[in-house]
Write a protein that holds these residues in place. Structure first.
Motif, PDB file in Angstrom:
ATOM      1  N   GLU A  20       4.311  10.393  -6.289  1.00 17.23           N
ATOM      2  CA  GLU A  20       4.030   9.357  -7.278  1.00 17.23           C
ATOM      3  C   GLU A  20       3.118   8.305  -6.647  1.00 17.23           C
ATOM      4  N   ASN A  21       2.230   7.751  -7.444  1.00 17.24           N
ATOM      5  CA  ASN A  21       1.365   6.680  -6.972  1.00 17.24           C
ATOM      6  C   ASN A  21       1.691   5.373  -7.671  1.00 17.24           C
ATOM      7  N   ARG A  22       1.384   4.275  -6.995  1.00 23.13           N
ATOM      8  CA  ARG A  22       1.534   2.940  -7.564  1.00 23.13           C
ATOM      9  C   ARG A  22       0.300   2.127  -7.188  1.00 23.13           C
ATOM     10  N   THR A  23      -0.017   1.133  -8.003  1.00 26.36           N
ATOM     11  CA  THR A  23      -1.174   0.289  -7.732  1.00 26.36           C
ATOM     12  C   THR A  23      -0.707  -1.060  -7.216  1.00 26.36           C
ATOM     13  N   LEU A  24      -1.348  -1.524  -6.150  1.00 27.05           N
ATOM     14  CA  LEU A  24      -0.979  -2.806  -5.544  1.00 27.05           C
ATOM     15  C   LEU A  24      -1.615  -3.948  -6.346  1.00 27.05           C
ATOM     16  N   GLY A  25      -0.845  -4.479  -7.270  1.00 29.14           N
ATOM     17  CA  GLY A  25      -1.325  -5.592  -8.066  1.00 29.14           C
ATOM     18  C   GLY A  25      -2.398  -5.179  -9.054  1.00 29.14           C
ATOM     19  N   THR A  74      -4.810   1.966  -5.336  1.00 30.84           N
ATOM     20  CA  THR A  74      -3.731   2.858  -5.750  1.00 30.84           C
ATOM     21  C   THR A  74      -3.279   3.633  -4.513  1.00 30.84           C
ATOM     22  N   VAL A  75      -1.972   3.594  -4.260  1.00 32.10           N
ATOM     23  CA  VAL A  75      -1.422   4.203  -3.050  1.00 32.10           C
ATOM     24  C   VAL A  75      -0.171   4.996  -3.403  1.00 32.10           C
ATOM     25  N   SER A  76       0.344   5.724  -2.434  1.00 26.94           N
ATOM     26  CA  SER A  76       1.590   6.461  -2.626  1.00 26.94           C
ATOM     27  C   SER A  76       2.743   5.497  -2.874  1.00 26.94           C
ATOM     28  N   ALA A  77       3.754   5.959  -3.609  1.00 34.03           N
ATOM     29  CA  ALA A  77       4.892   5.099  -3.961  1.00 34.03           C
ATOM     30  C   ALA A  77       5.693   4.665  -2.744  1.00 34.03           C
ATOM     31  N   HIS A 132       1.328  12.588  10.758  1.00 33.50           N
ATOM     32  CA  HIS A 132       0.741  13.769  10.124  1.00 33.50           C
ATOM     33  C   HIS A 132       1.653  14.320   9.037  1.00 33.50           C
ATOM     34  N   ALA A 133       2.961  14.335   9.299  1.00 36.97           N
ATOM     35  CA  ALA A 133       3.909  14.834   8.299  1.00 36.97           C
ATOM     36  C   ALA A 133       3.902  13.947   7.058  1.00 36.97           C
ATOM     37  N   ALA A 134       3.776  12.638   7.272  1.00 41.35           N
ATOM     38  CA  ALA A 134       3.713  11.715   6.136  1.00 41.35           C
ATOM     39  C   ALA A 134       2.463  11.989   5.302  1.00 41.35           C
ATOM     40  N   LEU A 135       1.328  12.151   5.959  1.00 40.33           N
ATOM     41  CA  LEU A 135       0.084  12.435   5.245  1.00 40.33           C
ATOM     42  C   LEU A 135       0.172  13.758   4.491  1.00 40.33           C
ATOM     43  N   ASP A 136       0.749  14.763   5.132  1.00 45.16           N
ATOM     44  CA  ASP A 136       0.878  16.070   4.496  1.00 45.16           C
ATOM     45  C   ASP A 136       1.813  16.018   3.288  1.00 45.16           C
ATOM     46  N   ALA A 137       2.742  15.071   3.283  1.00 44.48           N
ATOM     47  CA  ALA A 137       3.677  14.922   2.160  1.00 44.48           C
ATOM     48  C   ALA A 137       3.089  14.080   1.026  1.00 44.48           C
ATOM     49  N   GLY A 138       1.892  13.545   1.244  1.00 45.47           N
ATOM     50  CA  GLY A 138       1.253  12.759   0.199  1.00 45.47           C
ATOM     51  C   GLY A 138       1.307  11.271   0.397  1.00 45.47           C
ATOM     52  N   VAL A 139       1.864  10.810   1.527  1.00 52.22           N
ATOM     53  CA  VAL A 139       1.866   9.376   1.828  1.00 52.22           C
ATOM     54  C   VAL A 139       0.435   8.959   2.166  1.00 52.22           C
ATOM     55  N   THR A 140      -0.073   7.963   1.469  1.00 55.15           N
ATOM     56  CA  THR A 140      -1.452   7.520   1.723  1.00 55.15           C
ATOM     57  C   THR A 140      -1.533   6.122   2.308  1.00 55.15           C
ATOM     58  N   LEU A 141      -0.448   5.344   2.234  1.00 57.36           N
ATOM     59  CA  LEU A 141      -0.460   3.968   2.736  1.00 57.36           C
ATOM     60  C   LEU A 141       0.161   3.908   4.120  1.00 57.36           C
TER      61      LEU A 141
END
Length: 331
Positions: free
Chosen positions: A2-7, A12-15, A40-49
């Motif tokens: 899921e993504n959320r937008t900062l303000g 737009t970043v990962s939740a 790397h595991a976080a990035l592979d899971a879709g974490v972008t922030l």
């Protein structure tokens, strides 16, 4: 993911975001190989922030993050950097520097250590009482114009400071501690963020391990661990806080979840304008934290959580007295 937008003006970043401080500083011994693998595991899971600070390990954390991102596409990661904290070779703390010339200096070193030509979100770690926030924010805004910074953020400031800063340049998000044990943000800061269209990146969502479900009263801390002088980890305070964790554990077990997952899911439930930062230092802890994204709390769950950990029930302040004095958000 899921993504959320900062303000209303931010990226737009990962939740869930990953806070990397503990990979370099303040929580005892670290393992660089495992740290890189966790990123790397976080990035592979879709974490972008990914959140760091130039003073975490006196630059070590930025260099670690730069190494981890070397083979990744820069435009697929949002890097948030805090600056301004003054350290010494022994790891001591000596205030914060928010002067415009310091902003330019700190940023130059950050870009070099990260191996990038821009930072996505740049923020002063703690308000410098000797420098008007307008001057600091104005200096970061100059770097936005120059293309070295994408968004201006803030950290641990109060409602009045938020308004003054927003009048100079749009603020993407406020980074501030927010958890079941730290809820003072709800009184004035969070409503002001929402009024002004400023997002929140919440750190300390597991209260530095207290809400992880893995902490025990007899745990021995290594030299230099921040928690050895944190009020919430001291003697009677720790005993009282672990009783709250035990109550929360009952709620978690009823949902087939862990204590950490319920604590993170609770912060996620506070609003889509809030992005929790998890401070996992190992891949197994990261995997557990990511499990919170699969946990939807209904009204009954939220009521049970409130009964287990009532607002204001934490024993002890979130920092020792000298550090609390640097928190504009607590004034």
């Amino acid at each position: 993911m899921e993504n959320r937008t900062l303000g209303s003006n931010g990226p737009t970043v990962s939740a869930l975001g990953l806070g990397t401080m503990g990979m370099s500083d303040l929580y005892g011994a670290t393992d660089e190989t495992e740290s890189v693998a966790t990123i790397h595991a976080a990035l592979d899971a879709g974490v972008t922030l990914l959140d760091t600070g130039d003073f975490y390990g006196a630059g070590h954390n930025e260099m670690l993050l730069g190494r981890a991102l070397r083979d990744r596409r820069r435009d697929q990661v949002t890097i948030s950097v805090k600056f301004g904290a003054l350290r010494d070779p022994e790891g001591g703390w000596h205030g914060n520097d928010g002067r415009p010339e310091a902003v330019r200096n700190f940023l130059a070193y950050t870009l070099q250590r990260l191996g990038t030509d821009y930072v996505d979100v740049y923020r002063l770690a703690r308000l410098d009482p000797s420098v008007p926030v307008e001057e600091t924010v104005g200096a970061i805004a100059e770097q936005v114009t120059a293309g070295r910074v994408r968004y201006v953020g803030l950290s641990e400031v109060g409602a009045e400071t938020l308004r003054r800063a927003q009048a100079v340049h749009p603020i993407s998000d406020l980074q501030i501690e927010y958890s079941l044990l730290s809820r003072t943000v709800e009184a004035a800061v969070l409503p002001t963020c929402r009024e002004l269209g400023i997002g929140v990146t919440a750190y300390g969502v597991l209260s530095r391990g207290l809400l992880s479900g893995h902490w025990t009263a007899d745990r021995q801390l290594s030299p230099g661990d921040f928690r050895s002088f944190s009020p919430r980890f001291m003697a009677d305070n720790l005993e009282a806080n672990l009783l709250l964790v035990d109550a929360l554990r009952e709620v978690a077990q009823a949902r087939g979840a862990t204590v950490a997952q319920v604590a993170i899911a609770w912060v996620l439930s506070r609003g889509t304008d809030i992005v929790p930062l998890v401070g996992a230092r190992r891949r197994d802890r990261l995997a557990e934290s990511l499990g919170a994204l699969e946990l939807t709390l209904d009204a009954d769950d939220l009521a049970a959580i409130e009964r287990a950990v009532p607002v204001g029930s934490a024993a002890g302040a979130r920092y020792a007295a000298p550090a609390m004095e640097h928190l504009d958000s607590e004034r």
